[in-house]
Design an enzyme around this catalytic site. Structure first.
Site, PDB file in Angstrom:
ATOM      1  N   ARG A  51     -36.068  86.716  11.631  1.00 33.55           N
ATOM      2  CA  ARG A  51     -37.414  86.676  12.201  1.00 33.55           C
ATOM      3  C   ARG A  51     -37.885  88.016  12.747  1.00 33.55           C
ATOM      4  O   ARG A  51     -39.001  88.466  12.455  1.00 33.55           O
ATOM      5  CB  ARG A  51     -37.478  85.684  13.383  1.00 33.55           C
ATOM      6  CG  ARG A  51     -37.730  84.285  13.020  1.00 33.55           C
ATOM      7  CD  ARG A  51     -36.963  83.398  13.964  1.00 33.55           C
ATOM      8  NE  ARG A  51     -35.554  83.612  13.760  1.00 33.55           N
ATOM      9  CZ  ARG A  51     -34.853  82.983  12.814  1.00 33.55           C
ATOM     10  NH1 ARG A  51     -35.400  82.065  12.107  1.00 33.55           N
ATOM     11  NH2 ARG A  51     -33.580  83.275  12.604  1.00 33.55           N
ATOM     12  N   THR A  52     -37.072  88.625  13.597  1.00 32.04           N
ATOM     13  CA  THR A  52     -37.573  89.793  14.324  1.00 32.04           C
ATOM     14  C   THR A  52     -37.824  90.951  13.364  1.00 32.04           C
ATOM     15  O   THR A  52     -38.878  91.589  13.412  1.00 32.04           O
ATOM     16  CB  THR A  52     -36.579  90.196  15.430  1.00 32.04           C
ATOM     17  OG1 THR A  52     -36.172  89.019  16.128  1.00 32.04           O
ATOM     18  CG2 THR A  52     -37.210  91.163  16.404  1.00 32.04           C
ATOM     19  N   LYS A  81     -20.931 107.169  11.255  1.00 37.95           N
ATOM     20  CA  LYS A  81     -20.160 108.430  11.351  1.00 37.95           C
ATOM     21  C   LYS A  81     -20.086 108.926  12.790  1.00 37.95           C
ATOM     22  O   LYS A  81     -19.616 110.027  13.053  1.00 37.95           O
ATOM     23  CB  LYS A  81     -20.836 109.508  10.492  1.00 37.95           C
ATOM     24  CG  LYS A  81     -21.016 109.124   9.039  1.00 37.95           C
ATOM     25  CD  LYS A  81     -21.838 110.199   8.317  1.00 37.95           C
ATOM     26  CE  LYS A  81     -22.588 109.616   7.154  1.00 37.95           C
ATOM     27  NZ  LYS A  81     -23.688 110.479   6.710  1.00 37.95           N
ATOM     28  N   HIS A 130     -34.365  90.630  25.136  1.00 31.23           N
ATOM     29  CA  HIS A 130     -35.079  90.528  23.860  1.00 31.23           C
ATOM     30  C   HIS A 130     -36.554  90.317  24.238  1.00 31.23           C
ATOM     31  O   HIS A 130     -37.107  89.230  24.100  1.00 31.23           O
ATOM     32  CB  HIS A 130     -34.521  89.339  23.073  1.00 31.23           C
ATOM     33  CG  HIS A 130     -34.926  89.278  21.636  1.00 31.23           C
ATOM     34  ND1 HIS A 130     -35.950  90.043  21.096  1.00 31.23           N
ATOM     35  CD2 HIS A 130     -34.439  88.520  20.618  1.00 31.23           C
ATOM     36  CE1 HIS A 130     -36.060  89.746  19.809  1.00 31.23           C
ATOM     37  NE2 HIS A 130     -35.158  88.826  19.490  1.00 31.23           N
TER      38      HIS A 130
HETATM   39  N1   CP Z   1     -35.140  84.911  17.408  1.00 29.83           N
HETATM   40  C1   CP Z   1     -34.572  85.963  16.784  1.00 29.83           C
HETATM   41  O1   CP Z   1     -34.351  87.022  17.372  1.00 29.83           O
HETATM   42  O2   CP Z   1     -34.248  85.714  15.491  1.00 29.83           O
HETATM   43  P1   CP Z   1     -33.592  86.755  14.483  1.00 29.83           P
HETATM   44  O3   CP Z   1     -32.181  87.032  14.999  1.00 29.83           O
HETATM   45  O4   CP Z   1     -33.586  86.077  13.145  1.00 29.83           O
HETATM   46  O5   CP Z   1     -34.411  88.006  14.523  1.00 29.83           O
END
Ligand code: CP
Length: 300
Positions: A51-52, A81, A130
């Site tokens: 998604r992100t 590296k 996040h």
């Molecule tokens: N919700 C979320 O961060 O999903 P992804 O890990 O798929 O980006």
């Protein structure tokens, strides 16, 4: 320079600006189609994502920007590296106008932003934060409930390593009369520092041990996946699984959110229930991330 690093940087006013802009983009995306047509966005993901990464890439493309990207930067960039995040940003700043980063280190986005060369957008930093997920979560709550004050919210799943939880409860704590109920296996309980943070902001936090201890008139149930990639050992599977029978013990107005991906914690038999909003929530991420790219590049 504008960055998106942590939920700590937001106020109620700045959140309203983001969400109002998101509404405008969602209602009239064509108006924004060329806003970033002279910009290049670097998308650096050192951890897996569906998604992100793809919503940030789509957001950039829908705004007319071009993207440069590596989907497995831990292996395919020069991090393999031994290059530091700071050196990587100093180099990428010569190519791109902003950088989106996901990394296993809690401090990755702050380290990237410390270079102060280009805007950095934190797309998930270890078990820390996040923030763009929390912004789309809160935007979804505002869209579905019509308010951000006076909410009863249950947080479930992995409250220890779940960075989406950490970022979301910081944003919720900005609003009036918020009650948060935590339900998880003991090993994944919300750390005391977050409970202290909530209490310092006047948010009532109640730790629960069963579905029966949750209020039936919850506004939101926010479930999360156990973040098995963040710890050694086996702490077993999720015990608090939401299926149709469990969901039906709550109000018809209780909405069910999840940052996704889910594993077993929400059964697929609730997917068609009007209260299950997690796919709509993921779709909202596209518009929220368009708004964030416009803001950090001063094109809002
Ligand atoms: N919700 C979320 O961060 O999903 P992804 O890990 O798929 O980006």
């Amino acid at each position: 320079m504008k960055h998106v690093l942590s939920s700590d940087q937001y106020t109620k006013e700045s959140l309203k600006e983001i969400f109002d802009l998101t509404d405008k983009i969602k209602n009239n995306p064509k108006k924004y189609a060329n806003k970033l047509d002279d910009k290049i966005i670097a998308i650096m993901f050192y951890e897996p994502s569906t998604r992100t990464r793809l919503s940030f890439e789509t957001a950039a493309l829908k705004l007319g920007a071009k993207i440069i990207t590596t989907e497995n930067a831990g292996e395919f960039s020069s991090a393999a590296k031994g290059e530091t995040i700071q050196d990587t940003v100093k180099v990428i700043a010569g190519y791109a106008d902003a950088m989106v980063i996901r990394h296993k280190s809690d401090t990755s986005a702050i380290e990237a932003a410390s270079v102060q060369k280009i805007p950095i957008l934190n797309a998930g930093a270890g078990k820390g934060e996040h923030p763009t997920q929390a912004l789309l979560d809160l935007y979804t709550i505002r869209s579905k409930k019509g308010r951000l004050d006076n909410l009863k919210v249950a947080i479930l799943g992995d409250l220890l390593y779940g960075r989406t939880i950490h970022s979301l409860i910081k944003l919720l704590s900005l609003y009036e009369n918020i009650e948060i109920y935590g339900l998880s296996k003991e090993v994944f309980a919300l750390p005391q520092e977050y409970i202290d943070m909530l209490e310092s902001k006047g948010v009532k936090y109640t730790k629960c041990n069963s579905f029966d201890e949750l209020p039936k008139d919850l506004d939101i149930i926010y479930h999360t996946r156990i973040q098995a990639e963040r710890f050694e050992g086996d702490y077993g599977k999720e015990e608090f699984i939401i299926n149709k029978e469990v969901l039906d013990t709550f109000s018809k107005d209780t909405i069910l959110l999840h940052p996704l991906p889910r594993v077993i914690e929400i059964a697929t038999d609730v997917d068609d229930d009007p209260r299950a909003c997690y796919f709509e929530q993921a779709h909202n991420g596209l518009f929220v991330r368009m708004a964030l790219l416009l803001q950090v590049l001063d094109r809002a």
